[in-house]
Scaffold this active site. Structure first.
Site, PDB file in Angstrom:
ATOM      1  N   GLU A 124     -12.359  30.337   8.757  1.00 27.34           N
ATOM      2  CA  GLU A 124     -13.612  30.078   9.483  1.00 27.34           C
ATOM      3  C   GLU A 124     -14.018  28.604   9.394  1.00 27.34           C
ATOM      4  OE1 GLU A 124     -15.649  32.507  11.324  1.00 27.34           O
ATOM      5  OE2 GLU A 124     -16.168  30.487  11.950  1.00 27.34           O
ATOM      6  N   GLY A 129     -17.194  23.313  11.037  1.00 29.62           N
ATOM      7  CA  GLY A 129     -17.895  23.233   9.744  1.00 29.62           C
ATOM      8  C   GLY A 129     -18.618  24.525   9.442  1.00 29.62           C
ATOM      9  N   GLY A 182     -19.440  12.141   3.729  1.00 30.48           N
ATOM     10  CA  GLY A 182     -18.390  13.163   3.560  1.00 30.48           C
ATOM     11  C   GLY A 182     -18.004  13.846   4.850  1.00 30.48           C
ATOM     12  N   GLU A 185     -12.454  12.320   7.934  1.00 28.08           N
ATOM     13  CA  GLU A 185     -11.189  12.682   7.301  1.00 28.08           C
ATOM     14  C   GLU A 185     -10.775  11.571   6.332  1.00 28.08           C
ATOM     15  OE1 GLU A 185      -9.510  15.787   8.137  1.00 28.08           O
ATOM     16  OE2 GLU A 185     -11.614  15.855   8.685  1.00 28.08           O
ATOM     17  N   LYS A 200      -8.610  21.434  16.256  1.00 28.01           N
ATOM     18  CA  LYS A 200      -9.611  22.501  16.363  1.00 28.01           C
ATOM     19  C   LYS A 200      -9.530  23.233  17.702  1.00 28.01           C
ATOM     20  CE  LYS A 200     -12.604  20.186  13.045  1.00 28.01           C
ATOM     21  NZ  LYS A 200     -13.596  19.098  12.907  1.00 28.01           N
TER      22      LYS A 200
HETATM   23  N1  HSE Z   1     -13.773  15.092   9.911  1.00 29.02           N
HETATM   24  C1  HSE Z   1     -14.217  16.339  10.414  1.00 29.02           C
HETATM   25  C2  HSE Z   1     -15.368  16.106  11.384  1.00 29.02           C
HETATM   26  C3  HSE Z   1     -14.626  17.227   9.280  1.00 29.02           C
HETATM   27  O1  HSE Z   1     -15.922  15.007  11.366  1.00 29.02           O
HETATM   28  O2  HSE Z   1     -15.687  16.963  12.180  1.00 29.02           O
HETATM   29  C4  HSE Z   1     -14.934  18.643   9.656  1.00 29.02           C
HETATM   30  O3  HSE Z   1     -13.801  19.307  10.143  1.00 29.02           O
END
Ligand code: HSE
Length: 413
Positions: A124, A129, A182, A185, A200
């Protein structure tokens, strides 16, 4: 008592442990039994952590412990995650992961191994996120044939676009903040150049259309060519520019799929999605459009999805029948040359009247846009819907001293 192992104690791993212990009583009620995290795997030392006694450096300790029923992989990347996940499933342990690269590249194989070993492979947190999207697609929208999916799937780039174009922040500064929060990547080029959003949309398309879509077969562009000059024209078109991943069902059991910056009209639910938020529109043949919205990156939102998958893995002794897809050769993915959409084009004319005549000859009637900050001899317009290959060919034929400055596809989700 069900014992869990967490592989990786980075942003998502530490968030997973935090959410697990914060909400443990409630999780146990939902799971119907006691739960505990027995191991946390990380090569680094965390002597001051309240969980210091749980840390191990050798994955085999976890693999060979029959008490561990659920392995949570939040390391990211393919190596060593793929080997850890595969051997866990083969050992009869369910796996929960947030690792979109792993699911996008190895999902069909890992789902089959999970099925063959009567365990679950849940992911999930790999898309959106904290937004529930995987389970809604396979377990709540199963009455539908999915006609299309389109989404803002990368929090970092949406955050950067928002900061740059709403607050005038530089790209580098916005990216630095996204990293500090955070969101980004480990290698942020995966965010900026579209690879993360590509992984995704591959996962969502595989789930929605039943056949694995591999990332290398998906046309992917990032946000580096989006300029303030383009954004300035959007007010006159009542639209915004967003990095979109989209996939749609076509005739003959084909799909079209791509990741690119797109002009989205303000009446779309995707247009107002800012900062780290993601939104995913799913178009079902019975339900019509359904939109899922929330924080697409960050420690606790992502941990929320991981921890709920842990509870699902504990509750389900049998492999989920609805979560899955098969491996497939890739000819069902339509060439991107055939992709159809309208186009926003910005160019510098040699002579305005001559260039307008050239535009009419190449694109037919177009809608001209205005901007308070337009440069001298600059024109911006939106075409009718046309095939990608025809748009590219027409743009190559723009002549008589005119120079193309930018082109962004226009989507109608
Ligand atoms: N680096 C990804 C983003 C983290 O910014 O969406 C979440 O998958």
């Amino acid at each position: 008592m069900q014992k869990i192992a967490v592989l990786g104690y980075g942003v998502v791993g530490s968030g997973t442990v935090e959410v697990f212990y914060k909400n443990k009583d409630n999780l146990e009620k939902k799971a119907g039994e006691e739960l505990d995290i027995k191991y946390i795997l990380d090569l680094r030392d965390f002597p001051d952590s309240p969980y210091a006694d749980k840390f191990v450096k050798d994955f085999n300790v976890i693999l060979n412990d029959p008490e561990v029923r659920v392995v949570t992989e939040v390391i990211g990347g393919i190596k060593p995650s793929y080997d850890f996940v595969k051997s866990s499933l083969l050992a009869g342990k369910s796996v929960v992961t947030s690792n979109k690269e792993l699911v996008a590249k190895k999902g069909a194989e890992l789902l089959k191994i999970a099925h063959d070993n009567h365990v679950n492979f849940f992911f999930e947190a790999s898309v959106g996120g904290g937004i529930p999207i995987i389970k809604p697609i396979h377990a709540c929208l199963e009455a539908n044939e999915i006609d299309a999916i389109a989404g803002i799937l990368n929090g970092t780039t949406n955050f950067i676009l928002t900061k740059m174009f709403r607050e005038g922040m530089s790209f580098d500064e916005a990216l630095k903040i996204a990293q500090q929060l955070g969101y980004a990547e480990r290698d942020p080029s995966a965010d900026v150049e579209g690879a993360d959003a590509c992984r995704k949309i591959c996962i969502l398309a595989s789930l929605a259309f039943g056949r694995h879509v591999y990332p290398e077969n998906v046309h992917t562009e990032g946000i580096t060519n989006v300029t303030l000059a383009d954004v300035e024209y959007m007010d006159s078109f009542d639209a915004k520019i967003k990095l979109i991943g989209c996939a749609r069902r076509e005739e003959n059991n084909e799909i079209s799929i791509g990741v690119f910056p797109a002009v989205i009209k303000d009446e779309s639910q995707l247009s107002g999605v800012s900062d780290v938020f993601n939104a995913i529109l799913v178009r079902g043949d019975a339900t019509g459009d359904v939109v899922f919205y929330g924080k697409g990156a960050g420690k606790l939102p992502t941990a929320s999805a991981v921890v709920s998958d842990i509870v699902s893995a504990v509750k389900h002794n049998e492999t989920s029948r609805s979560l899955g897809w098969s491996d497939s050769e890739q000819s069902f993915i339509r060439s991107f040359d055939e992709f159809t959409c309208a186009n926003y084009v910005r160019l510098k004319a040699g002579n305005i009247d001559v260039t307008k005549a050239v535009i009419k000859a190449l694109f037919g009637d177009v809608k001209y846009l205005s901007s308070n900050k337009k440069e001298e001899n600059e024109l911006a317009f939106v075409t009718d819907v046309m095939k990608e290959k025809d748009a590219v060919s027409a743009l190559e034929k723009v002549s008589d001293g005119a120079e193309i400055l930018g082109r962004i596809r226009v989507l109608d989700y």
